[in-house]
Structures are given as structure tokens and as C-alpha cells.
Design a protein around this motif. Sequence first.
Motif: not given
Length: 100
Positions: A56-69
Motif C-alpha cells: 500500500r502506497q509503497v515507493n518502488l522507484t529505484g528498486v532492483h529486484w531479481r528472482g522475486v516471486r
Amino acid sequence: MDTTRPNAPKFPRGGLRAPPPGPLESETVYRGLALEGDLTGAEALNAVTFQGCVFRQVNLTGVHWRGVRLTDVRFEGCDLIRTPIEWAAKPVQSERSEWE
């Protein structure tokens, strides 16, 4: 053309919990969490599963996710436009997820 609606995410019967204290960690399974605001440690996650969670209302700008399910996950009011989730290479898998 298939006009059937996908199955809605399934969430825990007991409701959602707050995340554990401290930063999120790679190589972890998170179940039944309500994640809100700025997520400490979420900038670079590897091999993480979010199951039955709501962002909820999470700022995901700039994240680098790899292998996330992402399984049975809902995103509410999150800005995903500038999020470098590399869908084409499939480092992130999504099942029964909702994007609002």
C-alpha cells in the motif's frame, strides 16, 4: 479471445500482519504481510517470495529486484511506472496479482 477474469489473490484468513522489524532480506519468504510506505532494505532484493501480501502506497522507484516471486499479491496506490522490474527477462514472477 479468452474473456474469463483471472482468479483474485488469496489472502490469509486471519488478516494481514505488519512486516518484521528491520530491513527486508534477500532469500526470504514473506507471507501475509501488509507492506506500507518506504520499505527499508527493499532496494535490491534477490530470490524473495511475497505470498498473500498487500503493498500500500509503497515507493518502488529505484528498486532492483531479481528472482522475486509474487503470489497472491495486491499493489494499492504504488508507483510502478519508474520501477525497473525486468518482466521480459522474467527475474520477477507474478501469479494471481492485482495492480490498482
